[in-house]
Write a protein that holds these residues in place. Sequence first.
Motif, mmCIF file in Angstrom:
data_model
loop_
_atom_site.group_PDB
_atom_site.id
_atom_site.type_symbol
_atom_site.label_atom_id
_atom_site.label_comp_id
_atom_site.label_asym_id
_atom_site.label_seq_id
_atom_site.Cartn_x
_atom_site.Cartn_y
_atom_site.Cartn_z
ATOM 1 N N VAL A 101 0.765 -1.309 -0.003
ATOM 2 C CA VAL A 101 0.021 -0.095 0.055
ATOM 3 C C VAL A 101 0.835 1.236 -0.210
ATOM 4 N N VAL A 102 1.726 1.225 0.806
ATOM 5 C CA VAL A 102 2.977 2.618 0.763
ATOM 6 C C VAL A 102 3.686 2.558 -0.343
ATOM 7 N N VAL A 131 4.945 13.717 4.584
ATOM 8 C CA VAL A 131 5.095 12.521 4.543
ATOM 9 C C VAL A 131 4.550 11.787 5.863
ATOM 10 N N ALA A 132 4.824 12.363 6.945
ATOM 11 C CA ALA A 132 4.326 11.642 8.101
ATOM 12 C C ALA A 132 2.867 11.332 8.443
ATOM 13 N N LEU A 153 -2.319 6.128 5.416
ATOM 14 C CA LEU A 153 -2.346 4.996 4.636
ATOM 15 C C LEU A 153 -2.218 3.573 5.443
ATOM 16 N N LEU A 154 -1.771 3.719 6.539
ATOM 17 C CA LEU A 154 -1.525 2.684 7.352
ATOM 18 C C LEU A 154 -2.433 2.521 8.385
ATOM 19 N N PRO A 191 -5.629 1.774 8.442
ATOM 20 C CA PRO A 191 -6.641 0.888 8.134
ATOM 21 C C PRO A 191 -5.892 -0.473 8.309
ATOM 22 N N THR A 192 -4.863 -0.583 8.106
ATOM 23 C CA THR A 192 -4.151 -2.126 7.865
ATOM 24 C C THR A 192 -3.760 -2.656 9.362
ATOM 25 N N GLY A 193 -3.816 -2.057 10.534
ATOM 26 C CA GLY A 193 -3.445 -2.331 11.713
ATOM 27 C C GLY A 193 -1.917 -2.643 11.867
ATOM 28 N N VAL A 194 -1.325 -2.477 11.079
ATOM 29 C CA VAL A 194 0.016 -2.573 11.338
ATOM 30 C C VAL A 194 0.840 -1.413 11.909
#
Length: 431
Positions: free
Chosen positions: A256-257, A316-317, A323-324, A326-329
């Motif tokens: 995704v990133v 960027v931050a 972006l991250l 929703p992923t839970g990462v």
Amino acid sequence: MTVLDSRREIPGDRDARAASFGASDALLTADGVSMAPVTDLGAGRGPYWLDDWLKRGGADVVAWRRHIHANPELSRHEYATTELICAVLRSAGLEPRVLPGGTGVLCDVGSGPACVALRADIDALPLTEATGLPYASTVEGAAHACGHDAHTSILLGAALALASAPELPGRVRLIFQHAEEVMPGGALDVIEAGGLEGVDRIFGLHCDPRLQVGQVGSRVGAVTSAADLIELRLTSPGGHTSRPHLTADLVHALGVVITSLPSLLSRRVDPRSGTVLVWGAVHAGQAANAVPQDGALRGTLRTAEYDVWKALEPLVASSVESLLAPTGVGFELDYRRGVPPLVCDQESTALLRAGVTAALGEQALTGTEQSSGGEDFAWYLQHIPGAFFRLGVWSGEGEMRDLHRPTFELDERALAVGVRCMVHTALAALA
């Protein structure tokens, strides 16, 4: 003329140009005594002391370049190169000062309150040379594939030529700068050590294999871009690829990133700024059926605009976080600011062009593009005005061998051209 051994022994001071520093097939012509004659494309244009010095010392510039080329040293480890620079400068009665870190040199020529600086970078790149030249790198994993050996030798030649002048209209500060190839660059060390104190203006050059020997490229405004480093470290509980819903899919999050951040930034900054994010490394996992617990992503972010550069880190931050989410990462962002854009002011560029015209004639002048590459000469221009020019090093025949490649080569006629341009630019700035 002086012949340098291609091995690591460093010459001491010369006495009336009579000393010899060893013999090496890499640095000798067929007669076993001297370098081949050096073609000086600006011969006869004066001043007389510069013409005289290049007749006597032009071959020395080639020998210095070949010695440095054969013995490259990586950033912040340029100890032997620093010793060589000091030895050559002392041979002309000058008093070089080594920078506090042990590499890099400052030295003044002339006297008076007016002072202009000339800078050369001295470090090599971490790659293995593949040119097959007789004086190719003798160090595995290190090579002067960016032309810094030429930059250093040109500035040494300019130093000795200036030292031979009966009188100068002011001082010229010679900056032999270490660690240009690593961010944020050795220029910051030079500045911290007082290298710009009392300096009114600064000039530098870089080899350009897209320009033919005898051509010099310049422009008003940005010549290179800002360049920052991004490292993103991701974490996940890990798990089985058959049950991604029970964990956080780290590899998917990396994807995704990788795909979304560059395109997202292109919609968040002015497209005219030349902002570009390119990934250079991605690492995650070992097994095909296991969701990894950690991964890393590294890349460079470049922009041509100073104001955009200042705004990129928080942008960027926030973008990575969105972006991250929703992923839970989990993630940790390491954003390392590199160098700002290198921006030449109008007056300094005019002085540079006047110097090139005096050295070679108006036909030598040409324009140049703004590069997406970074150059830490930009840090000097945050403190004092100056200009940067591109020195043609292509022979005009055969392939143009680009910078930062194992096959990079240059036409050594460019060395005398560089000496003349440096000397005349300094004289124009001090006039």
